[in-house]
Write a protein that holds these residues in place. Structure first.
Motif, short mmCIF file in Angstrom:
data_model
loop_
_atom_site.label_atom_id
_atom_site.label_comp_id
_atom_site.label_asym_id
_atom_site.label_seq_id
_atom_site.Cartn_x
_atom_site.Cartn_y
_atom_site.Cartn_z
N GLY A 166 86.03 -49.59 123.10
CA GLY A 166 85.66 -49.85 124.50
C GLY A 166 84.50 -50.83 124.55
N THR A 188 91.47 -45.95 123.66
CA THR A 188 90.27 -45.97 122.80
C THR A 188 90.13 -44.57 122.20
OG1 THR A 188 88.93 -45.34 124.75
CG2 THR A 188 88.97 -47.67 124.18
N GLU A 193 85.09 -44.90 124.54
CA GLU A 193 85.66 -45.36 125.81
C GLU A 193 84.83 -46.50 126.38
OE1 GLU A 193 84.76 -42.20 125.18
OE2 GLU A 193 86.60 -40.99 125.26
N SER A 199 83.98 -48.91 134.18
CA SER A 199 85.27 -48.28 134.49
C SER A 199 85.39 -47.99 135.98
CB SER A 199 85.45 -47.00 133.70
OG SER A 199 85.42 -47.28 132.32
N PHE A 215 93.61 -44.82 131.29
CA PHE A 215 92.80 -44.58 130.10
C PHE A 215 93.47 -43.50 129.26
CE2 PHE A 215 89.95 -46.04 133.45
CZ PHE A 215 89.25 -47.05 132.82
N ASP A 217 93.78 -41.86 124.83
CA ASP A 217 93.35 -42.03 123.44
C ASP A 217 94.58 -42.18 122.54
OD1 ASP A 217 94.31 -39.47 123.42
OD2 ASP A 217 92.50 -38.54 122.60
#
Ligand code: CP
Ligand code: NVA
Length: 323
Positions: A166, A188, A193, A199, A215, A217
């Motif tokens: 990020g 990420t 992040e 964001s 978003f 992972d």
């Protein structure tokens, strides 16, 4: 087109769709006029203009694209690193900005902290352009967008998947992509992040422009059905001491053909470079889908457009491409 004369370019957050579009149009125009049509004599737009290039960190692309681009536009520059002039030592950054304004017409600076860029711009009476900070890298995203426009013929409605840290590159992408109708899928690892404040701003931009930002992972989820897969180093300049921990945290984040196969069949790969093998396999990096060399070259045409348009109202002579 909207005038951006006299503006600073510290982040794309402050630039509208039409301002960014104008910079990209100017970049495409200069590329055609110089690279294709060899109109060297007609593009000396910055004759008599001087720039201070400040680099607190290493650079290949940003420095060379700017120096060679400025020379084509008829201007000149002084390259300064913080070991050979006063930057935050002996003299305040604000004063340095003011002093450089007496010699130069604009400053391009690569700094450790975005805050320092802001202070430099406050002190300066001339435009300041970011050449990267820990928070943003606006020039890179202009080159990325020009590259995608050239490849796809437009930007609107595309989905970009980010797989990695990020960091400054995704932050800049987040400040610009929604304004072009581009959707973002950002993968990420936990703890890496994008910045929370950025964001939030990105989310506002997506609402204003009816696009999306997701978003996750999970790199596979991000790449699924994407038009573009983008990554960058896992260890940005200044984070060298975190190398061991980062290599561990980013395991599973390497962009390989398996991950690319989840994206659209015509999907392409971007990387701002410099590249290390851990974040992308040779197979992807050297493939037909990889636009990295075109992307790197476009750093030159886009920074030229930024320099030209911040100094004077540049009127492109070729029609505006579709963005
Ligand atoms: N992409 C990029 O900014 O490269 P450099 O660090 O070489 O300038
Ligand atoms: N994220 C990288 C980009 C280099 C161009 C860094 O900040 O080092």
């Amino acid at each position: 087109f909207p005038s951006v004369v006299g503006h600073d370019l510290l982040t794309l957050k402050d630039f509208s769709n039409s301002e960014i579009g104008y910079l990209l149009w100017s970049a495409a125009d200069l590329k055609k006029r110089i690279k294709i049509d060899k109109e060297f004599q007609n593009v000396r737009l910055l004759e008599g203009k001087s720039a201070a290039l400040i680099f607190q960190k290493r650079s290949t692309r940003t420095r060379v694209s700017t120096e060679t681009g400025l020379a084509l536009l008829g201007g000149n520059c002084v390259f300064l690193t913080d070991s050979d002039f006063h930057l935050g030592v002996n003299e305040s950054i604000r004063d340095t900005g003011r002093v450089l304004s007496g010699y130069c017409d604009f400053i391009l600076a690569r700094v450790n902290r975005q805050k320092d860029l802001e202070v430099l711009a406050e002190g300066a009476t001339i435009p300041v352009i970011s050449g990267l900070s820990e928070m943003y890298h606006p020039l890179q995203i202009l080159a990325d967008f020009l590259t995608l426009q050239e490849h796809f013929g437009s930007l609107y409605g595309r989905t970009i998947a980010w797989v990695g840290d990020g960091n400054n590159i995704i932050h800049s992408l987040m400040m610009a992509a929604p304004k072009f109708g581009i959707h973002l899928n950002i993968a990420t690892p936990k703890g890496y992040e994008p910045d929370a404040e950025i964001s939030k701003i990105c989310q506002r931009f997506t609402e204003e422009n009816k696009t999306s930002v997701n978003f996750t992972d999970d790199p596979r989820e991000a790449c699924s059905n994407a038009d573009v897969v983008v990554t960058d180093t896992w260890i940005s300049m200044g984070q060298e001491e975190e190398k061991a921990a980062r290599l561990k945290s980013f395991s599973g984040y390497q962009v390989d053909t398996k991950l690319m196969s989840l994206a659209k069949e015509e999907a392409v790969f971007l990387h701002c470079l410099p590249r290390k093998p851990e974040e992308v396999t040779d197979e992807v990096f050297q493939s037909e889908r990889s636009l990295v060399w075109q992307e790197a070259e476009n750093r030159k045409w886009t920074v030229m457009a930024v320099m030209a348009c911040l100094m004077e109202d540049y009127s492109p002579i070729h029609p505006m491409p579709e963005f």
